[in-house]
Each structure stands twice: as C-alpha cells, then as structure tokens.
Design an enzyme around this catalytic site. Sequence first.
Site, PDB file in Angstrom:
ATOM      1  N   SER A 104       0.830  -1.200   0.000  1.00  0.00           N
ATOM      2  CA  SER A 104       0.000   0.000   0.000  1.00  0.00           C
ATOM      3  C   SER A 104       0.871   1.261   0.000  1.00  0.00           C
ATOM      4  CB  SER A 104      -0.949  -0.064   1.202  1.00  0.00           C
ATOM      5  OG  SER A 104      -2.031   0.797   1.032  1.00  0.00           O
ATOM      6  N   ASP A 145      -9.062  -3.790  -5.745  1.00  0.00           N
ATOM      7  CA  ASP A 145      -8.485  -3.073  -4.612  1.00  0.00           C
ATOM      8  C   ASP A 145      -9.215  -1.739  -4.391  1.00  0.00           C
ATOM      9  OD1 ASP A 145      -6.725  -1.547  -2.859  1.00  0.00           O
ATOM     10  OD2 ASP A 145      -5.183  -3.020  -3.347  1.00  0.00           O
ATOM     11  N   HIS A 198      -7.791  -5.353  -0.418  1.00  0.00           N
ATOM     12  CA  HIS A 198      -6.634  -4.466  -0.494  1.00  0.00           C
ATOM     13  C   HIS A 198      -5.360  -5.286  -0.371  1.00  0.00           C
ATOM     14  CE1 HIS A 198      -4.303  -0.903  -0.310  1.00  0.00           C
ATOM     15  NE2 HIS A 198      -4.110  -0.885   0.998  1.00  0.00           N
TER      16      HIS A 198
END
Length: 513
Positions: free
Chosen positions: A234, A452, A482
Amino acid sequence: MPRFAQWTAAVAAALLLTGCGSGATGSGSGADDAKGGSRPSAASRPTASSELPSSLTSQKLEWGRCKAAPAPGGDWQCATLEVPLDWAKPGGETIGLALIRSKATGGKRIGSLVFNFGGPGGSGISMMPSYGSMVARLHERYDLVSWDPRGVGASEGIRCRGDKSIQAAESIDVTPDDAAEEKAYFDDAAAFGEGCAKAAGKLLSHVSTTDTARDMDLMRQVLGDRKLHYFGISYGTELGGVYAHLFPKNVGRVVLDAVVDPTADSVGHAKNQTRGFQRALDDYLKSTGQDPKQGSRKIADLLKRIDAKPLPTSSGRKLNQSLALTGIVLPLYSKESWPALTTALQSARAGDGSALLSLADNYNERDASGHYGTTTHSQRVISCLDDRRRPTPQETKELLPEFEKISPVFGDFLGWDTAGWCHDWPVAGQFDHPEVSAPGAAPVLLVGNTGDPATPYEGARKMADGLGEGVGVELTWKGEGHGAYGSGSSCVDSTVNAYLLNGTVPKDGKVCS
C-alpha cells in the site's frame, strides 16, 4: 473521519476480527515545476555512505527483548537505530527508530527482508509478528525486519490530541451542509494541525516519505546488507518507489503490493480512492444480488438520513454520518469481511447503529475504554508534509460535483477531505507527487489487484511506467480486497516467492485470475 488509510488487507481484517486498538501522495526529488514536481532540495538528494558520519554507519544494533505491550513471542527481537533528525545535516541531532526482527529459520540465508505495511503511519513493530506466519516461506531464507517509521509509534510517535478531543471531533460534520458546519469543519482541521505542531516540534518538518526512504538506506547499511530487499504494501509501495529513485544502485529484490499511483497529486489520489472504494462497493453489492447503482443509491440515502438524525447504539453513543461511512469502508478492505457489512447495513436500516459504530471504532483504533490509537495522526503529519497541493475550501466546492459523479457514497466525503485534511497546516508541503524514476535499478515486482479499494489497480501500471523500462514488472490479480499476496491466490504467492527466493522475474503483464 480520517482519510482512508493505505494499509495491508491482513491488518484491516485483523482490526475487524479483534477490535485492536492505519493516502497519501509522497515526496521525492521531483522534476521541474512545469511537470508538477519540484527541484530537488539538498535533503532530497541521496548522500553517499562515505558522506555520513561513522557514528551512524558503524553503529551496532543491540537486539534484545521487545518492550512493546503485548511483547511478541518466539524469537522476535527489537533494537533502536539512530538516524539524523534532518537529513540535510547528517552530522547533527539524531532520533531513534524502533526496529523488530526475527532471524531466518532455515539455511542459505539471503539477507534481511524489510517490510512496510502502509498507512502512512502503520506500526511495523506491532504488525510484523502477526504477519510472520503469512510469509513463513520467505522467513526460511530471510531475516524478517520491520520498523516504526519516524513520527510513528515507538519512533518518536506523534499524538496530536487526546482521547476526549478525538471523540468530540467525531461529532463534526465532515460533509458540511451550511456555513456553520463548514466553519466547524475547518476550525477543527486547523486545531488538529496546531496540536500536531505542539506535540511534534521540529520533527514535524522531518517526517516526509523522502526522509523515511533515506532512513531505509541507513538501515540497510547497519543491517549489513549490500542491497535492500524490501516488501512494501500500500503506502509502502510509494515509499519503495521513492527509495528506488534515490538509491537505484542499492535496490535488491523488491516487491510492491497494492500499488499507489505515483503520478497523482492530493486531488488525484482522492479521486483514485473514490473510484476504488466505489468499485469495491459495486462488487460487494453484486455479490449480494443487488444492482450496484440502485444499491449505492440506497446506501447514499441511508447516510443522508443518518446525517439528519444520527442513530442510537447500544453503547449510548450516536452513530453519525461520518462514523457510518467509516464503518462501511472497513469491510471493503477484505472480501472475507463483506458479511459483516451486510449485517451492519441491515441493522442500520432497522434503526440500530451499533454494528456500524463497532466497525468504525475498529478502523479508528478505539478500544472499549475509549482510548484511541494514533495511526491516523501519523498518517496526517506524513502526508501533509508530502503534499504540496492543498485546495482551498472554494476550490473544493468546485470539485465536489466531480467527486459525487464518481461515487454517490464516497464522493462527498473524499471531496471535502481534499481541503480539510491539510487545512492551515503548520508546515509547507514538499511535492505534488513522488518521483520514482529509477534508471539502472534491479527489477521491481509490482502487484496490482483489480478489486483493490484503497489503491486501485491502475496504480501498478503507472508505477511500472514511472520506474522505467526494464525496472517495473507488473503482475495483476483478478481478485478483491486491499493487496494480493497472501489473499488466496496461489498464482500470486508462488510468483512473488519465486522472485524473492530465487530471483525469478516473471513476464511483465502476467495475470493471475
């Protein structure tokens, strides 16, 4: 309500299940102003190790029992790394960064594999031990290493306001409907920034993504690794891209999962997240047999009703619109959490906000005693130092129709956030978007997930293009949630493992379905 964090789905799922109690554009030495970046400052240019004082490069890490509560079991050890407060003055004042590691469990050790779990503001000290079982194959040949970046947790962590003030701020309408609500919204934003400045002092100007990337290279040297082997998730992908730009010759085997779009400024990032969360919500609604447009409109109408009249909960607290939206967001990070969203929405429509409030509390790291974590505090101080583009309230109002067109559920919230997040911030932002070009770097494996919500999969291709030809290698997973690694795809897991363990680089554009 905080800006939606960019952290690993495994962590979000853990929050949902246990109730424990982490977007930002970044920085880097940019191009010229006409291209939306910035001329590099002395602090953003890489410094050769020979230019660093030996007190930093030759320091010995004293690994010992972790003092974090609860302390991790097994063979997890902790240490403190000294880094410059100001990288423009590497011989000056230092701060300590908290590190955690577990030595490789098998033979033929490759080196250290450093993890960043996102946020920005996520604590590697608390996340790494729980993530260890997911990367057991990698653990056989790598020391697993993570850390709390500067301004986070045990590394000079910044708390901008106390628990009572945080709870009081939850009553602020983050999608103002009139002049009074708008004033309250921006007054609270300014007060938060003042609290951060008071708590952080001079550190507030030295918590950028560039600062942390430079910390990583010193960490690499002190750990004894010739190259940095890194797993960024991320926001950790943005950090990895900035590192590759600053230190291309030091890039080892690097995997970036749930990739941030490095071409987006603060407004572009907010639009990306609006699209991503709406896309995930559409997929969720389809899974329940609903038409996405009709289902989204029903949820948007529910949020409007809650805005007009907050719902009662079993705790005695009220569920307002902001908390309800936060409760909807959390389950979208992981497909396994979708049933919890169904239950919470059904209860809310029946007039009980308890389930959505519980989800929101998990996201906000609020425990049963009313104590809040500080991930969102660190997230804000890092991203606001990174972000140079800060729309005014009037500019935001002009942007709102674009956001609402993208999503009737999330658009209004993320649209207002573009002005409120860094409103009247005490220090100037550094860059419009991070510079990630890394000519000469080793291949970097980028993993994008089509479902996502927080970092839409288009970011992986843009990161690949930004890193440059022969550097960025894209791997796509047609999945939900995610992040992709460890999310149920044997194709993704085997491809990533083959790269990190054997150096096998997949064909650019490979798709796992």
